[in-house]
Design an enzyme around this catalytic site. Structure first.
Site, PDB file in Angstrom:
ATOM      1  N   LYS A 105       0.837  -1.214   0.000  1.00 43.46           N
ATOM      2  CA  LYS A 105       0.000   0.000   0.000  1.00 43.46           C
ATOM      3  C   LYS A 105       0.870   1.262   0.000  1.00 43.46           C
ATOM      4  O   LYS A 105       0.644   2.168  -0.790  1.00 43.46           O
ATOM      5  CB  LYS A 105      -0.907   0.027   1.253  1.00 43.46           C
ATOM      6  CG  LYS A 105      -1.811  -1.185   1.369  1.00 43.46           C
ATOM      7  CD  LYS A 105      -2.780  -1.054   2.537  1.00 43.46           C
ATOM      8  CE  LYS A 105      -2.116  -1.114   3.900  1.00 43.46           C
ATOM      9  NZ  LYS A 105      -1.594  -2.449   4.276  1.00 43.46           N
ATOM     10  N   ARG A 143      -9.157   0.453   9.617  1.00 43.23           N
ATOM     11  CA  ARG A 143      -8.751  -0.919   9.900  1.00 43.23           C
ATOM     12  C   ARG A 143      -9.794  -1.647  10.728  1.00 43.23           C
ATOM     13  O   ARG A 143      -9.620  -2.817  11.042  1.00 43.23           O
ATOM     14  CB  ARG A 143      -7.434  -0.932  10.662  1.00 43.23           C
ATOM     15  CG  ARG A 143      -6.196  -1.174   9.798  1.00 43.23           C
ATOM     16  CD  ARG A 143      -5.006  -1.060  10.728  1.00 43.23           C
ATOM     17  NE  ARG A 143      -3.821  -1.738  10.301  1.00 43.23           N
ATOM     18  CZ  ARG A 143      -2.759  -1.137   9.778  1.00 43.23           C
ATOM     19  NH1 ARG A 143      -2.799   0.140   9.519  1.00 43.23           N
ATOM     20  NH2 ARG A 143      -1.664  -1.830   9.510  1.00 43.23           N
ATOM     21  N   ARG A 186      11.696  -6.630   4.159  1.00 48.03           N
ATOM     22  CA  ARG A 186      11.610  -5.201   4.455  1.00 48.03           C
ATOM     23  C   ARG A 186      12.247  -4.898   5.816  1.00 48.03           C
ATOM     24  O   ARG A 186      12.913  -3.882   5.997  1.00 48.03           O
ATOM     25  CB  ARG A 186      10.138  -4.753   4.455  1.00 48.03           C
ATOM     26  CG  ARG A 186       9.935  -3.275   4.707  1.00 48.03           C
ATOM     27  CD  ARG A 186       8.513  -2.849   4.448  1.00 48.03           C
ATOM     28  NE  ARG A 186       7.638  -3.102   5.601  1.00 48.03           N
ATOM     29  CZ  ARG A 186       6.324  -2.870   5.595  1.00 48.03           C
ATOM     30  NH1 ARG A 186       5.711  -2.450   4.499  1.00 48.03           N
ATOM     31  NH2 ARG A 186       5.608  -3.089   6.676  1.00 48.03           N
TER      32      ARG A 186
HETATM   33  P1  AMP Z   1       1.241   0.045   9.089  1.00 49.99           P
HETATM   34  O1  AMP Z   1       2.380   0.972   8.851  1.00 49.99           O
HETATM   35  O2  AMP Z   1       0.002   0.500   8.361  1.00 49.99           O
HETATM   36  O3  AMP Z   1       1.576  -1.384   8.837  1.00 49.99           O
HETATM   37  O4  AMP Z   1       0.856   0.171  10.636  1.00 49.99           O
HETATM   38  C1  AMP Z   1       1.764  -0.204  11.644  1.00 49.99           C
HETATM   39  C2  AMP Z   1       1.087  -0.273  12.991  1.00 49.99           C
HETATM   40  O5  AMP Z   1       0.511   0.989  13.314  1.00 49.99           O
HETATM   41  C3  AMP Z   1      -0.091  -1.259  13.070  1.00 49.99           C
HETATM   42  O6  AMP Z   1       0.359  -2.563  13.317  1.00 49.99           O
HETATM   43  C4  AMP Z   1      -0.842  -0.671  14.233  1.00 49.99           C
HETATM   44  O7  AMP Z   1      -0.234  -0.968  15.469  1.00 49.99           O
HETATM   45  C5  AMP Z   1      -0.704   0.830  14.016  1.00 49.99           C
HETATM   46  N1  AMP Z   1      -1.801   1.341  13.145  1.00 49.99           N
HETATM   47  C6  AMP Z   1      -1.672   1.905  11.907  1.00 49.99           C
HETATM   48  N2  AMP Z   1      -2.878   2.250  11.415  1.00 49.99           N
HETATM   49  C7  AMP Z   1      -3.783   1.894  12.333  1.00 49.99           C
HETATM   50  C8  AMP Z   1      -5.191   1.954  12.403  1.00 49.99           C
HETATM   51  N3  AMP Z   1      -5.915   2.451  11.381  1.00 49.99           N
HETATM   52  N4  AMP Z   1      -5.810   1.483  13.516  1.00 49.99           N
HETATM   53  C9  AMP Z   1      -5.098   0.982  14.533  1.00 49.99           C
HETATM   54  N5  AMP Z   1      -3.776   0.860  14.524  1.00 49.99           N
HETATM   55  C10 AMP Z   1      -3.094   1.314  13.445  1.00 49.99           C
END
Ligand code: AMP
Length: 372
Positions: free
Chosen positions: A196, A271, A310
């Site tokens: 993404k 999410r 990564r």
């Molecule tokens: P990402 O970079 O999108 O993989 O997000 C990394 C981490 O950030 C996730 O594993 C969550 O702990 C937190 N996080 C990111 N977006 C959300 C969201 N929309 N709701 C809850 N936690 C989030």
């Protein structure tokens, strides 16, 4: 709640069904309290707009009562230009009775004037008027309105029985006229490691959109040791989701930072179901909407390999430990994956094959973006 389109016009949510129900109940109680106990009123609904209001009102009225409906129709024949109406539908003798008019909305008061004129010579005991909505700014008459559910600003409304050119009566929420949406808002969806973030970097340039990655915003806050960062860190380190309320408020603040945006690519948000609902409500308040959810579909074993790869360079602690990665998938599968249904129900889900070269996948996504 999202904005709706009826014919050529857009409407945004204005009064929700709980507030409507409370208002109707309050009106019915008020009418009941002011009538003598043995009085059997005749409720007369003015069609068409009042049909839902009247049905709900009468269910909330607990004494004996009669119910009738009338329609005001223009005279056919002689001088059709004259704004004189006749009543269709009242056949019973109303002599000595208490009649309570049920109106969905009173604005200029022209219809109310007609009602008073028509009922004046029917020898009633009394005539009272109950309206669900009232527009004080445009009401021009010196006529009594006995019961008012809610006074509202002078904006065109639809829903809960009210229409725009015959459409909109079936919605249980009241909507208000709004300007056409100006933005293109897209949810870029997919499990951790689907690509993404990588794709968003290309797409934001191609479509002149603002990219909001909630994960990036959290990581930025952690790096700068803000309160938000400290709070988020303990969830993120375990691969758990950060609580909805925190995430939703943060997302809204990010959107507000970009008042001139053409639109947004939401990456990593929503999410959960309540995040998705909050996003819809938030955009609808602005007269905007999600145009579509574009989902990158990638098998889980490929994802784990990608994430571990990564993790070697990203510096992300949640990418290096396979147990934490598994937990992120677990969070995804139990809380996030259901959003596919949420967007599919709105005909806004677009699945894209997320396996292949970065450029090929960008091309696949762009084909969908072009349609939205
Ligand atoms: P990402 O970079 O999108 O993989 O997000 C990394 C981490 O950030 C996730 O594993 C969550 O702990 C937190 N996080 C990111 N977006 C959300 C969201 N929309 N709701 C809850 N936690 C989030």
């Amino acid at each position: 709640m999202s904005i709706i389109k009826l014919h050529d016009l857009y409407f945004k949510p204005y009064i929700n069904k709980d507030e409507i129900a409370a208002t109707v109940k309050h009106l019915a109680n008020q009418v009941q309290r002011e009538l003598p106990q043995d009085e059997v009123p005749i409720f007369v609904g003015i069609l068409n707009g009042c049909f839902l209001f009247a049905a709900d009102f009468i269910r909330e009225y607990h004494g004996n009562c009669e119910v009738s409906f009338v329609k005001l129709s223009s005279y056919n024949g002689t001088s059709s230009t004259e704004n004189v109406k006749q009543l269709v539908g009242i056949n019973e003798d109303l002599t000595g009775r208490t009649v309570i008019i049920l109106e969905d909305i009173i604005d200029t008061g022209n219809t109310l004037q007609q009602i008073y004129n028509i009922f004046r010579n029917k020898n009633l005991k009394q005539l009272k008027v109950a309206t669900l909505f009232f527009k004080p700014d445009v009401f021009k008459k010196e006529l009594p309105i006995d019961y008012i559910g809610k006074s509202i600003e002078d904006k065109f409304i639809v829903g809960y029985g009210l229409d725009y050119n015959s459409l909109g009566r079936n919605y249980s929420t009241i909507y208000q006229l709004t300007t056409p949406p100006k933005m293109k808002n897209i949810v870029l969806f997919g499990p951790p490691g689907a690509g993404k973030g990588t794709q968003a970097e290309f797409l934001k340039e191609m479509y002149n959109l603002v990219h909001i990655s909630t994960g990036d915003v959290f990581r930025f806050n952690i790096k700068n040791a803000t309160d938000l960062g400290l709070l988020a860190k303990k969830y993120m380190d375990e691969g758990d989701l950060v609580p909805d309320e925190v995430t939703i408020n943060m997302l809204k603040a990010e959107v507000e930072k970009n008042p001139k945006a053409n639109g947004f690519i939401f990456d990593g948000f929503p999410r959960t179901q309540s995040q998705a609902e909050a996003l819809d409500d938030f955009l609808a308040e602005k007269g905007e909407q999600i145009n579509g959810m574009v989902a990158l579909e990638v098998p889980e074993d490929i994802l784990v390999t990608r994430l571990l790869e990564r993790g070697k360079t990203s510096g992300r602690t949640d990418d290096t430990d396979e147990a934490k990665i598994r937990n992120r998938f677990n969070e995804y599968n139990t809380k996030t994956a259901i959003l596919k249904d949420y967007f599919e129900e709105q005909n806004k889900y677009y699945g894209v094959n997320g396996v292949g070269s970065i450029a090929d996948i960008t091309k696949r996504i762009a084909e969908v973006f072009d349609k939205l």
